[in-house]
Design a protein around this motif. Sequence first.
Motif: not given
Length: 187
Positions: A1-20
């Motif tokens: 199964m191949k992940l799109s950049p959108k499926e990777i970037l949205i959770p990563a951005a959410a985690l970054l915001m939580i950390c900030i």
Amino acid sequence: MKLSPKEILIPAAALLMICIVATTLLALTNSVTAQKIADMAAEKEIASRRVVLPDAASFGEQQSYETLNYCAALDSAGAEIGMVFTAAAKGYGGDVTVMVGIGADGKVTGIEILSHDETPGLGANSTKPEFKNRFVGKSGVLTVSKTSNEGQNVQAITAATITSKAVTSAVNEALSAYAAIKGGVSE
């Protein structure tokens, strides 16, 4: 199964915001509480000085000798009646920080455990008066004994010999520093 950049970037951005947000809240909490914590530590140190050298009316400025901090204990007329040292030694769970009062005769007037990470019910018993009182009136180089509290011996806490040795080592450091500062006044 191949992940799109959108499926990777949205959770990563959410985690970054939580950390900030979490980091910002921690920094804010630290800035609000840092002074209060420092004030409480200073109050605890002053109270501990009064416990280990109760005859003192006041205490001089904090000074350093090698790795130890110390201050003179003064009577109501301002004459020196002893010194209070803060020393640390490696215990079972980490450093054990001990405040030691030493009278003008070079004998321990009292000790107070300022901090430790020792095992509850074992090494943590070093904070109990039954153990701390074993040092009062002693001078010179102290040794840990499993059976005796006579002479230069300090009877170890049952099943906490490492903690007992750490506290005794810290007290010995203070006694040695006192003798050096006072030019050999210690039995």
